[in-house]
Design an enzyme around this catalytic site. Structure first.
Site, PDB file in Angstrom:
ATOM      1  N   GLY A 157     -17.307   4.213   4.139  1.00  0.00           N
ATOM      2  CA  GLY A 157     -18.096   3.087   3.639  1.00  0.00           C
ATOM      3  C   GLY A 157     -18.537   3.378   2.205  1.00  0.00           C
TER       4      GLY A 157
ATOM      5  CB  SER B 199     -12.928   6.751   2.696  1.00  0.00           C
ATOM      6  OG  SER B 199     -13.020   5.655   1.826  1.00  0.00           O
ATOM      7  CD1 TRP B 200     -19.889   7.252   3.006  1.00  0.00           C
ATOM      8  CD2 TRP B 200     -20.082   7.458   0.790  1.00  0.00           C
ATOM      9  NE1 TRP B 200     -21.166   7.715   2.741  1.00  0.00           N
ATOM     10  CE2 TRP B 200     -21.306   7.847   1.391  1.00  0.00           C
ATOM     11  CE3 TRP B 200     -19.968   7.510  -0.610  1.00  0.00           C
ATOM     12  CZ2 TRP B 200     -22.404   8.277   0.636  1.00  0.00           C
ATOM     13  CZ3 TRP B 200     -21.068   7.949  -1.352  1.00  0.00           C
ATOM     14  CH2 TRP B 200     -22.263   8.320  -0.730  1.00  0.00           C
TER      15      TRP B 200
ATOM     16  CG  ASP C  38      -5.964   5.702  -0.413  1.00  0.00           C
ATOM     17  OD1 ASP C  38      -6.454   4.609  -0.715  1.00  0.00           O
ATOM     18  OD2 ASP C  38      -6.610   6.619   0.137  1.00  0.00           O
TER      19      ASP C  38
ATOM     20  CG  HIS D 265      -8.196   4.246   2.227  1.00  0.00           C
ATOM     21  ND1 HIS D 265      -8.604   5.307   1.452  1.00  0.00           N
ATOM     22  CD2 HIS D 265      -9.321   3.795   2.863  1.00  0.00           C
ATOM     23  CE1 HIS D 265      -9.906   5.491   1.584  1.00  0.00           C
ATOM     24  NE2 HIS D 265     -10.364   4.591   2.454  1.00  0.00           N
TER      25      HIS D 265
END
Length: 317
Positions: free
Chosen positions: A42, A109-110, A266, A294
């Site tokens: 996120g 990711s985050w 990605d 991704h």
């Protein structure tokens, strides 16, 4: 992936220095196993039961939690006292609550961002890092995905992302969305949240996933995901531009065994950032998956993440 399992412990804990935030957590796998904490994406994405399946349940004590405002944590989509540094403190509160001295840290990711920030802040608490889809919050990374870059590869989805924003405001899409995601009109907030979430869901895989698009249509998910992401990004992630890649920051964690899994195609967190991390930190193991975008649910990425977690468990760290 390992077979589905259920947690043997779950509940809520109070966020660090907060009377308001109640964070959902769960523990599964082996009660006496090697502890690993899963940091979701996120920000605002929340955890999923399938996230337990990256880890061998005989080897690992598997800890998942929903970050502030995300998933089952309350209040949902809350932005007050919700910064990168609050989340780092929350991880420490959870570690202490569970009586863990050191643990493996796993995030994509985050989640890779938060893993790096946490490790750089508390290197003595991290046994290993398994990271996916490297994101370091640089302005160039945000510009590529939200302003000019991914738009060239997904033009039809980009048009839908542009639609809620008047042409006069499109020179700064993050800022334009910020005003709508924080509107006093709930209908405007929700419409903007769904458009923001749909853009990321539509671009997260090598081929567009109908299931991911459907997720963006869920009111609660879209509202938390979009509002929290945008809040962090409009505030530049509450870090210096390029901070996570600075030599003095990487020197703090250079000794930590680290495996990075990166999709070649990605477009949310392009491979150039994983490569920048490898250049600055050559000790890491970097796997670029040739047929993946991704998402951690891409088959090649999923397989390599499970292998990476198995490797860390076998090291006896």
């Amino acid at each position: 992936m390992y077979p589905p399992i259920k947690p043997y412990e779950s509940g809520f804990f109070k966020g660090a220095n907060s009377e308001n935030h109640q964070l959902y957590y769960e523990v599964s796998g082996n009660k006496q196993g090697d502890p690993v904490v899963f940091l979701h994406g996120g920000p605002g994405g929340g955890t999923d039961p399938k996230d337990r399946e990256f880890f061998n349940p005989d080897k690992y004590k598997i800890v998942l939690f929903d970050q502030r405002g995300a998933g089952k944590s309350t209040p949902s989509a809350e932005l007050e006292n919700n910064t990168t540094w609050d989340l780092v403190k929350d991880i420490e509160v959870l570690r202490q609550k569970l009586g863990v001295t050191e643990w493996h840290v796993f995030g994509g990711s985050w989640g890779s961002t938060l893993s790096l920030v946490y490790a750089q802040t508390h290197p003595d608490r991290v046994k290993s890092l398994v990271l996916r889809g490297i994101f370091t919050l640089r302005q160039s990374e945000l510009r590529f995905f939200y302003q000019d870059g991914a738009s060239h590869l997904f033009p039809e989805q980009w048009e839908e992302y542009l639609a809620p924003i008047p042409e006069s405001e499109r020179h700064d899409m993050i800022k334009a969305y910020h005003s709508r995601l924080n509107s006093s009109d709930a209908n405007i907030r929700l419409a903007a949240a769904k458009a923001w979430a749909k853009w990321e869901m539509a671009t997260s895989r090598l081929t567009v996933s109908a299931d991911a698009i459907a997720q963006a249509e869920k009111d609660d998910f879209a509202n938390a995901f979009a509002r929290i992401e945008n809040h962090y990004f409009v505030n530049e992630g509450f870090v210096r531009d390029g901070q996570l890649l600075e030599k003095q920051e990487l020197d703090k964690i250079r000794h930590i065994p680290t495996i990075v899994v990166q999709g070649r195609y990605d477009v949310v967190c392009p491979a150039t950032t994983a490569w920048a991390l490898k250049r600055a930190w050559p000790e890491i193991t970097l796997h670029i998956i040739p047929d993946a975008g991704h998402s951690s649910r891409e088959p090649g990425i999923e397989k390599k993440l499970v292998e990476a977690a198995d490797i860390m468990a076998s090291k006896g760290l």
